[in-house]
Design a protein around this motif. Structure first.
Motif, PDB file in Angstrom:
ATOM      1  N   ARG A   1      48.317  50.949  31.432  1.00 15.06           N
ATOM      2  CA  ARG A   1      49.296  50.085  30.746  1.00 15.06           C
ATOM      3  C   ARG A   1      48.808  49.719  29.341  1.00 15.06           C
ATOM      4  O   ARG A   1      49.559  49.745  28.379  1.00 15.06           O
ATOM      5  CB  ARG A   1      49.498  48.794  31.545  1.00 15.06           C
ATOM      6  N   ARG A   2      47.512  49.326  29.290  1.00 17.21           N
ATOM      7  CA  ARG A   2      46.975  48.880  28.006  1.00 17.21           C
ATOM      8  C   ARG A   2      47.061  50.003  26.968  1.00 17.21           C
ATOM      9  O   ARG A   2      47.354  49.783  25.817  1.00 17.21           O
ATOM     10  CB  ARG A   2      45.506  48.446  28.219  1.00 17.21           C
TER      11      ARG A   2
ATOM     12  N   TYR B   1      34.520  41.156  37.360  1.00 20.43           N
ATOM     13  CA  TYR B   1      35.301  40.296  38.261  1.00 20.43           C
ATOM     14  C   TYR B   1      35.995  41.102  39.358  1.00 20.43           C
ATOM     15  O   TYR B   1      36.232  40.586  40.448  1.00 20.43           O
ATOM     16  CB  TYR B   1      36.353  39.504  37.460  1.00 20.43           C
ATOM     17  N   LEU B   2      36.316  42.373  39.071  1.00 22.84           N
ATOM     18  CA  LEU B   2      37.037  43.180  40.059  1.00 22.84           C
ATOM     19  C   LEU B   2      36.246  43.334  41.358  1.00 22.84           C
ATOM     20  O   LEU B   2      36.816  43.575  42.413  1.00 22.84           O
ATOM     21  CB  LEU B   2      37.320  44.572  39.482  1.00 22.84           C
TER      22      LEU B   2
ATOM     23  N   LEU C   1      36.236  39.497  43.671  1.00 21.27           N
ATOM     24  CA  LEU C   1      37.408  38.780  44.164  1.00 21.27           C
ATOM     25  C   LEU C   1      37.424  38.833  45.689  1.00 21.27           C
ATOM     26  O   LEU C   1      37.470  39.920  46.262  1.00 21.27           O
ATOM     27  CB  LEU C   1      38.687  39.406  43.606  1.00 21.27           C
ATOM     28  N   PRO C   2      37.387  37.678  46.347  1.00 21.92           N
ATOM     29  CA  PRO C   2      37.388  37.693  47.804  1.00 21.92           C
ATOM     30  C   PRO C   2      38.693  38.280  48.337  1.00 21.92           C
ATOM     31  O   PRO C   2      39.772  37.965  47.824  1.00 21.92           O
ATOM     32  CB  PRO C   2      37.256  36.205  48.181  1.00 21.92           C
ATOM     33  N   GLY C   3      38.574  39.154  49.312  1.00 22.54           N
ATOM     34  CA  GLY C   3      39.772  39.715  49.921  1.00 22.54           C
ATOM     35  C   GLY C   3      40.369  40.893  49.156  1.00 22.54           C
ATOM     36  O   GLY C   3      41.413  41.410  49.545  1.00 22.54           O
ATOM     37  N   VAL C   4      39.714  41.314  48.069  1.00 21.40           N
ATOM     38  CA  VAL C   4      40.205  42.489  47.331  1.00 21.40           C
ATOM     39  C   VAL C   4      39.216  43.627  47.572  1.00 21.40           C
ATOM     40  O   VAL C   4      38.080  43.578  47.108  1.00 21.40           O
ATOM     41  CB  VAL C   4      40.320  42.195  45.821  1.00 21.40           C
TER      42      VAL C   4
ATOM     43  N   THR D   1      41.674  48.855  46.435  1.00 21.65           N
ATOM     44  CA  THR D   1      42.691  48.037  45.752  1.00 21.65           C
ATOM     45  C   THR D   1      42.242  47.728  44.328  1.00 21.65           C
ATOM     46  O   THR D   1      43.035  47.781  43.380  1.00 21.65           O
ATOM     47  CB  THR D   1      42.915  46.719  46.532  1.00 21.65           C
ATOM     48  N   ALA D   2      40.953  47.403  44.182  1.00 21.13           N
ATOM     49  CA  ALA D   2      40.424  47.085  42.850  1.00 21.13           C
ATOM     50  C   ALA D   2      40.509  48.299  41.925  1.00 21.13           C
ATOM     51  O   ALA D   2      40.895  48.186  40.763  1.00 21.13           O
ATOM     52  CB  ALA D   2      38.987  46.602  42.972  1.00 21.13           C
TER      53      ALA D   2
ATOM     54  N   ASP E   1      44.058  48.897  40.885  1.00 22.27           N
ATOM     55  CA  ASP E   1      44.475  47.888  39.909  1.00 22.27           C
ATOM     56  C   ASP E   1      43.893  48.197  38.532  1.00 22.27           C
ATOM     57  O   ASP E   1      44.575  48.095  37.518  1.00 22.27           O
ATOM     58  CB  ASP E   1      44.013  46.505  40.382  1.00 22.27           C
TER      59      ASP E   1
ATOM     60  N   LEU F   1      34.464  44.042  33.403  1.00 17.80           N
ATOM     61  CA  LEU F   1      35.276  44.309  34.591  1.00 17.80           C
ATOM     62  C   LEU F   1      34.582  43.821  35.861  1.00 17.80           C
ATOM     63  O   LEU F   1      35.046  44.104  36.968  1.00 17.80           O
ATOM     64  CB  LEU F   1      35.563  45.804  34.691  1.00 17.80           C
TER      65      LEU F   1
ATOM     66  N   MET G   1      45.937  48.967  35.110  1.00 14.57           N
ATOM     67  CA  MET G   1      45.717  48.088  33.969  1.00 14.57           C
ATOM     68  C   MET G   1      45.359  48.891  32.711  1.00 14.57           C
ATOM     69  O   MET G   1      45.910  48.668  31.641  1.00 14.57           O
ATOM     70  CB  MET G   1      44.556  47.151  34.351  1.00 14.57           C
TER      71      MET G   1
ATOM     72  N   TYR H   1      36.155  48.650  27.820  1.00 11.07           N
ATOM     73  CA  TYR H   1      35.979  47.971  29.103  1.00 11.07           C
ATOM     74  C   TYR H   1      34.810  48.597  29.847  1.00 11.07           C
ATOM     75  O   TYR H   1      34.585  49.800  29.748  1.00 11.07           O
ATOM     76  CB  TYR H   1      37.243  48.125  29.966  1.00 11.07           C
TER      77      TYR H   1
END
Lengths: 260, 348
Positions: free
Chosen positions: A82-83, A60-61, A64-67, A71-72, A75, A58, A79, A37
């Motif tokens: 977890r992966r 897109y992180l 994102l409007p409002g992120v 927070t990104a 997240d 990555l 992610m 990634y």
């Protein structure tokens, strides 16, 4: 389920800045369990040295409007963990420069892994600091302060003026502090200049350190009196060298460009 | 009783079966054709564009005008796109056919299938194809438009196919709670895509969850754009984000061959524009060059269209300049530009 998480520093710019450890990791034969990634810069650099490695975007992180960034980053950390440790992949997270310098996402991942006792491998990379310092003569005799422009201009932090300073990210901020926007750099420079003028004379020499960009990434420098700091835009990845008020004279000089 | 097969999945991969009316095949054979796109379709778009301009519906006018201009490259390219799609599920072909579908919808005033850009024809068009026979709508795939069609025609619907293998249908409100499990299945290749039923909330958690599905699912983005037809894409090409605007999608015209007597290789038209001014309700007269080839239309100054249209393959540039009442040096300059654009070439 077995899996691993490795953060790979790719160095600040050119492929030859990549460490041998990182190179060997990236150019290892593809395996089904490996998953990489990275952001655009990392993907571009990786394509030049390990074209067979698919690096998932990555980007897109950051779109994102409002992120917001924290927070990104949180997240992203969740992610990747977890992966690796829930889904069992050998995860490579590719970052520009050194993973340990000004990388909040890496910080969150490291903390999360430490809290859960999860193994994390760090593959160190050359930091941008190595590149920018080649245009000044830093002695190390009085130490070094590293702060961001935001710290000085907007967080109310001050410099210790008997220690030279490297002020980073002087060209990165929009009004909202979110987007990379060179056009807004003059606003940040004005605030930074005013903050520094509170304790340094207007004729105090400072040096803007930046890069010529691809493909050569030459280290460039422009010295000027502090009072003129905000008279023009600076590139996004620009930094500022501020010699100590009463430090060694050599630290006030601009070094010539190193030969390649 | 005649079985009516719905308009999806689209584009069709097979011929119409005996005893059934397959609307996907009929749409393709009737409308996704050079003749229809360059003929009736183009006329319908021109009329709708004029109506939108008269009514001051500027956003709609801009959409219709783009569709009208794209009918040139689409008419020239839709057949080969169909062949490429059927032969090897070419992702670029799918983008071209999806653009053609939007152009058809705008020309006919139709809507689209649920979760996909393909045409949902109106009842009148479907009834014309049935010829008064009693019929029943026979569903054949998830989200194939059969439910919408049965409702439109007020008739019985048979069958309710579930999602295909590798696809899971999830309600938008469950996206965040099921995120980890879905993303894990996508990353392991157990799922190719997740169909999100309903509109995800604009919350950060919802957006981040959707972002992870797109990051991990081999066909997630493609299925969101093109519906379940995108499952036929090879995983390596499903991740390529081709768009209609991409330079590599259409051909670039070859520069013209210089000569003393030139002839136009394309059609020059005057339209209200440019697009940004049209959208803002302040259109001006602009020129556009249109090729009967899979080549993007080129906006030019109206004088360039006047010069291109004045070329008859007989007169030289001096005679053309005289016929237009313009200075020869300016006409020659325009001809050089038109040559470079591939809009004109030597006669004979």
């Amino acid at each position: 389920m077995s899996g691993s998480l490795t953060i790979v520093g790719l160095g600040p710019a050119r492929p030859e800045h990549i460490t041998r450890e990182a190179f060997e990791l990236l150019s290892a034969p593809a395996s089904r369990g490996r998953r990489a990634y990275g952001l655009a810069h990392a993907r571009e650099l990786c394509a030049s040295i390990a074209p067979d490695l698919e690096v998932r975007s990555l980007d897109y992180l950051y779109q994102l409007p409002g992120v917001d960034r924290p927070t990104a980053y949180d997240d992203l950390a969740g992610m990747l963990v977890r992966r690796a440790f829930d889904d069992g992949f050998d995860v490579l997270y590719l970052v520009a420069g050194s993973p340990l310098f000004y990388n909040d996402a890496v910080l969150v991942i490291r903390k999360r892994c430490a809290d859960r006792g999860l193994p994390l491998r760090l593959v160190h990379g050359v930091s941008f600091v190595d590149l920018v310092l080649d245009r000044v003569f830093w002695t190390g005799h009085q130490g070094l302060q590293v702060l961001s422009a935001w710290n000085l201009a907007r967080d109310g932090m001050g410099l210790a003026h008997d220690v030279p300073a490297l002020v980073v990210q002087i060209g990165e901020f929009s009004r909202g502090g979110e987007a990379l926007d060179t056009a807004q750099s003059v606003d940040m420079l004005s605030e930074l200049r005013d903050a520094l003028l509170a304790s340094l004379p207007s004729e105090h020499p400072v040096t803007i350190l930046y890069s010529s960009g691809p493909p050569e990434y030459r280290s460039l420098a422009r010295s000027l009196p502090l009072s003129q700091l905000a008279e023009g835009e600076v590139p996004v990845y620009a930094n500022l060298w501020v010699p100590a008020r009463e430090g060694p004279n050599i630290e006030r000089l601009q070094a010539p460009e190193s030969h390649r | 009783m005649t079985a009516v097969l719905p308009p999806g999945p689209f584009p069709p991969r097979s011929l119409e079966e005996d005893g059934a009316v397959d609307l996907a095949v009929r749409l393709w054979t009737d409308l996704f054709q050079p003749g229809w796109l360059a003929g009736e379709g183009r006329v319908l778009l021109e009329h709708r564009l004029a109506s939108a301009v008269d009514a001051g519906e500027w956003e709609r006018a801009a959409l219709l005008q783009a569709a009208f201009l794209d009918s040139w490259p689409l008419a020239a390219g839709v057949e080969s796109a169909g062949l490429a799609w059927r032969a090897h599920a070419d992702p670029r072909a799918l983008v071209i056919i999806a653009r053609a579908a939007l152009v058809v919808q705008l020309a006919r005033g139709w809507g689209s299938l649920p979760g996909a850009p393909w045409c949902l024809p109106d009842a009148a068009w479907v009834r014309e194809r049935l010829g008064g026979e009693p019929f029943v709508v026979q569903a054949r795939a998830h989200n194939d438009g059969s439910a919408e069609l049965a409702q439109l025609l007020g008739c019985e619907l048979r069958g309710q196919p579930g999602t295909p293998d590798g696809v899971l249908d999830v309600a938008a409100q469950d996206l965040v709670s099921q995120r980890a499990q879905l993303a894990g299945s996508l990353s392991r290749g157990e799922l190719q895509a997740v169909l999100v039923r309903g509109e995800p909330t604009p919350s950060a958690a919802s957006q981040l969850a959707l972002g992870e599905l797109r990051l991990e699912g081999s066909h997630q983005r493609a299925v969101e754009r093109f519906g379940l037809s995108a499952l036929e894409l090879d995983p390596s090409s499903a991740g390529q984000d081709w768009s209609w605007e991409d330079d590599g999608l259409l051909d670039a015209p070859s520069p013209g061959r210089p000569g003393p007597v030139l002839v136009a290789c394309c059609e020059g038209r005057f339209i209200p524009g440019p697009p940004s001014a049209l959208r803002a309700g302040r259109p001006q007269r602009v020129g556009v060059l249109l090729w009967d080839a899979p080549v993007r239309p080129v906006m030019v100054a109206p004088v360039a269209v006047a010069v291109a249209n004045a070329l008859d393959g007989v007169r030289d540039s001096a005679a053309v300049a005289a016929s237009l009442g313009g200075p020869l040096d300016q006409v020659q300059l325009i001809l050089e530009e038109l040559l470079a654009l591939g809009a004109v070439s030597a006669s004979g």
